[in-house]
Structures are given as structure tokens and as C-alpha cells.
Design an enzyme around this catalytic site. Sequence first.
Site, PDB file in Angstrom:
ATOM      1  N   ASP A 195      -1.030  -2.882  -6.275  1.00 40.52           N
ATOM      2  CA  ASP A 195      -1.486  -2.194  -7.304  1.00 40.52           C
ATOM      3  C   ASP A 195      -2.903  -2.932  -7.523  1.00 40.52           C
ATOM      4  OD1 ASP A 195       0.666  -0.611  -7.016  1.00 40.52           O
ATOM      5  OD2 ASP A 195       1.316  -1.325  -9.024  1.00 40.52           O
TER       6      ASP A 195
HETATM    7  P1  NDP Z   1       2.784  -4.495  -6.347  1.00 38.76           P
HETATM    8  O1  NDP Z   1       4.187  -4.320  -6.797  1.00 38.76           O
HETATM    9  O2  NDP Z   1       1.883  -3.625  -6.693  1.00 38.76           O
HETATM   10  O3  NDP Z   1       3.054  -5.018  -4.882  1.00 38.76           O
HETATM   11  C1  NDP Z   1       3.636  -5.760  -4.291  1.00 38.76           C
HETATM   12  C2  NDP Z   1       3.988  -5.596  -2.774  1.00 38.76           C
HETATM   13  O4  NDP Z   1       4.620  -6.774  -2.214  1.00 38.76           O
HETATM   14  C3  NDP Z   1       4.564  -4.397  -2.252  1.00 38.76           C
HETATM   15  O5  NDP Z   1       3.622  -3.284  -2.243  1.00 38.76           O
HETATM   16  C4  NDP Z   1       5.493  -4.524  -1.135  1.00 38.76           C
HETATM   17  O6  NDP Z   1       5.262  -4.060  -0.080  1.00 38.76           O
HETATM   18  C5  NDP Z   1       4.930  -6.332  -1.036  1.00 38.76           C
HETATM   19  N1  NDP Z   1       6.323  -6.993  -0.679  1.00 38.76           N
HETATM   20  C6  NDP Z   1       7.573  -6.976  -1.419  1.00 38.76           C
HETATM   21  N2  NDP Z   1       8.123  -8.145  -0.875  1.00 38.76           N
HETATM   22  C7  NDP Z   1       7.618  -8.499   0.261  1.00 38.76           C
HETATM   23  C8  NDP Z   1       7.715  -9.533   1.188  1.00 38.76           C
HETATM   24  N3  NDP Z   1       9.018 -10.125   1.175  1.00 38.76           N
HETATM   25  N4  NDP Z   1       6.800  -9.971   1.897  1.00 38.76           N
HETATM   26  C9  NDP Z   1       5.542  -9.338   1.864  1.00 38.76           C
HETATM   27  N5  NDP Z   1       5.322  -8.278   1.110  1.00 38.76           N
HETATM   28  C10 NDP Z   1       6.226  -7.983   0.150  1.00 38.76           C
HETATM   29  O7  NDP Z   1       2.481  -5.979  -6.910  1.00 38.76           O
HETATM   30  P2  NDP Z   1       1.091  -6.590  -7.529  1.00 38.76           P
HETATM   31  O8  NDP Z   1       0.985  -8.082  -7.806  1.00 38.76           O
HETATM   32  O9  NDP Z   1      -0.251  -6.166  -6.547  1.00 38.76           O
HETATM   33  O10 NDP Z   1       0.880  -5.743  -9.023  1.00 38.76           O
HETATM   34  C11 NDP Z   1       1.706  -5.830  -9.988  1.00 38.76           C
HETATM   35  C12 NDP Z   1       2.218  -4.793 -10.582  1.00 38.76           C
HETATM   36  O11 NDP Z   1       3.362  -4.995 -11.317  1.00 38.76           O
HETATM   37  C13 NDP Z   1       1.424  -4.009 -11.361  1.00 38.76           C
HETATM   38  O12 NDP Z   1       1.372  -2.671 -11.269  1.00 38.76           O
HETATM   39  C14 NDP Z   1       1.586  -4.542 -12.626  1.00 38.76           C
HETATM   40  O13 NDP Z   1       1.335  -3.420 -13.847  1.00 38.76           O
HETATM   41  C15 NDP Z   1       3.049  -4.445 -12.667  1.00 38.76           C
HETATM   42  N6  NDP Z   1       3.621  -5.339 -13.697  1.00 38.76           N
HETATM   43  C16 NDP Z   1       3.163  -6.558 -13.952  1.00 38.76           C
HETATM   44  C17 NDP Z   1       3.606  -7.369 -14.971  1.00 38.76           C
HETATM   45  C18 NDP Z   1       2.998  -8.756 -15.143  1.00 38.76           C
HETATM   46  O14 NDP Z   1       3.098  -9.007 -16.543  1.00 38.76           O
HETATM   47  N7  NDP Z   1       2.165  -9.184 -14.360  1.00 38.76           N
HETATM   48  C19 NDP Z   1       4.874  -7.134 -15.584  1.00 38.76           C
HETATM   49  C20 NDP Z   1       5.765  -5.928 -15.021  1.00 38.76           C
HETATM   50  C21 NDP Z   1       4.867  -5.300 -13.994  1.00 38.76           C
HETATM   51  P3  NDP Z   1       6.124  -3.835   0.982  1.00 38.76           P
HETATM   52  O15 NDP Z   1       7.596  -3.431   0.539  1.00 38.76           O
HETATM   53  O16 NDP Z   1       5.411  -2.940   2.041  1.00 38.76           O
HETATM   54  O17 NDP Z   1       6.682  -5.077   1.664  1.00 38.76           O
END
Ligand code: NDP
Length: 268
Positions: A195
Site C-alpha cells: 500500500d
Molecule cells: P501491506 O499490507 O500493504 O502489504 C504487505 C505485503 O507483504 C502484502 O502485499 C503481501 O503480499 C506481502 N507479504 C506478506 N507476507 C510476506 C512474506 N512472507 N514474504 C514476502 N512478502 C510478504 O503493507 P505495507 O507495509 O505496504 O502497508 C501497511 C498497511 O497497513 C497500510 O495500508 C497501513 O494503513 C496499514 N496499517 C498500518 C498500521 C501502522 O500503524 N503502521 C496499523 C494498521 C494497519 P503477498 O501476500 O503477495 O506476499
Amino acid sequence: MGGVLGFSGVFPIGGADMPVIIALLNAFTGLAASISGFALNNNAMIVSGTLVGASGTILTFLMAKAMNRSVFNVLLGGFGVSSQKAQEMKKGNIQEISVQDASILLSYSNNVIIVPGYGMAVSGAQNEVHELEELLEKKGVNVKYAIHPVAGRMPGHMNVLLAEAKVDYSKLYEMEQINPEFKNTDVVLIIGANDIVNPAAKNNPNSPLYGMPILEVDQAQNIIFMKRSLRPGFAGIENELFFNPKTRMLFGDAKETLKKIISELKNI
Ligand code: NDP
């Protein structure tokens, strides 16, 4: 009555707005505890409730600010609406890169920026990230980390993990500091983030992410996107960056893939 109010208040909220609402509800629990403290004449409840309420309120405002939204707008702005229009985007072909090619690209770069996200935390890859950084630096590559304020699932999530892996704090750059540097960067290595690099936040007014400041990784010469699939991140919004001609997808668990890159780099 309270249940109905609570349900109808939070039910329409989704996507990237959810954490803001969770923080706000957390602040309300502190407020409720504090008010109960007055009713029960219990000083401990008043003090602890006030602390929870105040810190929750500060966190709520900081998170809303990081997404370039007001808390009022998050509550009433029709957030989390994933209309068909919002999901519309120009798709194209994705391009993949092998571990070997990614390693060569990284080792022959001058400037590399690492963008960690939630996936790095899930896979527990912070130590491998640090090892990769050290290896690249030994080869004369200048490595920096770009830290988005809401990367991961709690404020400071990436900072804590990278500090645990003993990454030098001076290499961590906040979004405002690092964004102007992407245009002079050879390779951006996105490790489990989604994101926080989604250009829809800038380009698509129908997207629930629209208005959230992002890391402008699309300015770099090359983008290596490490994740397991094309699945969206927390907000549930597809990412058009996957289809950018500069992007190469490197599919797999972050930790496992980094281990392979590290072993390749040792032989280059
Ligand atoms: P995202 O959740 O947008 O993306 C994380 C990505 O990591 C996924 O698309 C997933 O893709 C990939 N992933 C998951 N597990 C693995 C793995 N083992 N190895 C490789 N890739 C992996 O994370 P961002 O950090 O970009 O963004 C944070 C989001 O969380 C924002 O929307 C924010 O608003 C929200 N948020 C933030 C908070 C905060 O305080 N920081 C609190 C709560 C929510 P795939 O499944 O294809 O591997």
C-alpha cells in the site's frame, strides 16, 4: 443502543482507514475507564484511563495525518468504499526477475533504496536485509532505507525491526527526506510492502488510498518488487506498480529470497 451505534459507526469502515478507527476506539476505552474512575472514586482508573485516552488520541491524529486525512473525514468520508470504479486500473503484463539477475542488478548499482513493509515483518527477514545491505556496501553500493510512517502494522514497526537487526539508524530515511532521492536511484528493492508504494494514492481519485502520501518509488530507474504473489496489501487495493515497465517481480517469501540473493552476491 450502544451496540447498534458502535456497529453502524464502524461497519462501513475498511481498507487503510481501519487502523485509524482502531486507534480511536482504543482512545475511547481510556476515556470510558477514566469516567468510570470518577464514578467509583478510583484515582488509579482516572490516571490510567486518561493516559490511555490521551495517547490513543495522539496516535489517532498522527495516523490520520500520515494518510493525509482528517479524523472527521475518516469517520464520515465514505471511506473504505471499494467500488468497482475504485478498483479500475490499467493492467498490463508483469515482468519477473530471477534471483541471479536481481543480484547482478543490485551489485552493479551505485544507489539502492530498500523499502521494507509488513511482509518483511511477517517473514522475519530483517537480519537478512541487514546482511544484504552490508554485502552491497562492501561492493561500493550506497544503500539507504525508506521508512513510510504507516509501513507494517503499528507506528515505528519497521524502525523497531531494523534496530533489532542492528541496522545503523542514520541509514533510515523518513518519507519526506527520501522521496526526492528516488529519481537518482538505480534500484528500489521493495521487501513485502504494498500500500505504501501504490501510485493509486496519487493518480486515482476513486481509490480509497487517494490522498495518502506514498514513497515515490516509480521515480527510480528500476524497481524490484519482492512478495509472494500479486495479492493486494492491507487496504485490499490492487497495485498498478506491478505493471509498471520498470518493475520486476521477484516472487517468494522475503526471507528465503533474500538468503538466495545473499548467497549469489557472495559469488559475484
Ligand atoms: P501491506 O499490507 O500493504 O502489504 C504487505 C505485503 O507483504 C502484502 O502485499 C503481501 O503480499 C506481502 N507479504 C506478506 N507476507 C510476506 C512474506 N512472507 N514474504 C514476502 N512478502 C510478504 O503493507 P505495507 O507495509 O505496504 O502497508 C501497511 C498497511 O497497513 C497500510 O495500508 C497501513 O494503513 C496499514 N496499517 C498500518 C498500521 C501502522 O500503524 N503502521 C496499523 C494498521 C494497519 P503477498 O501476500 O503477495 O506476499
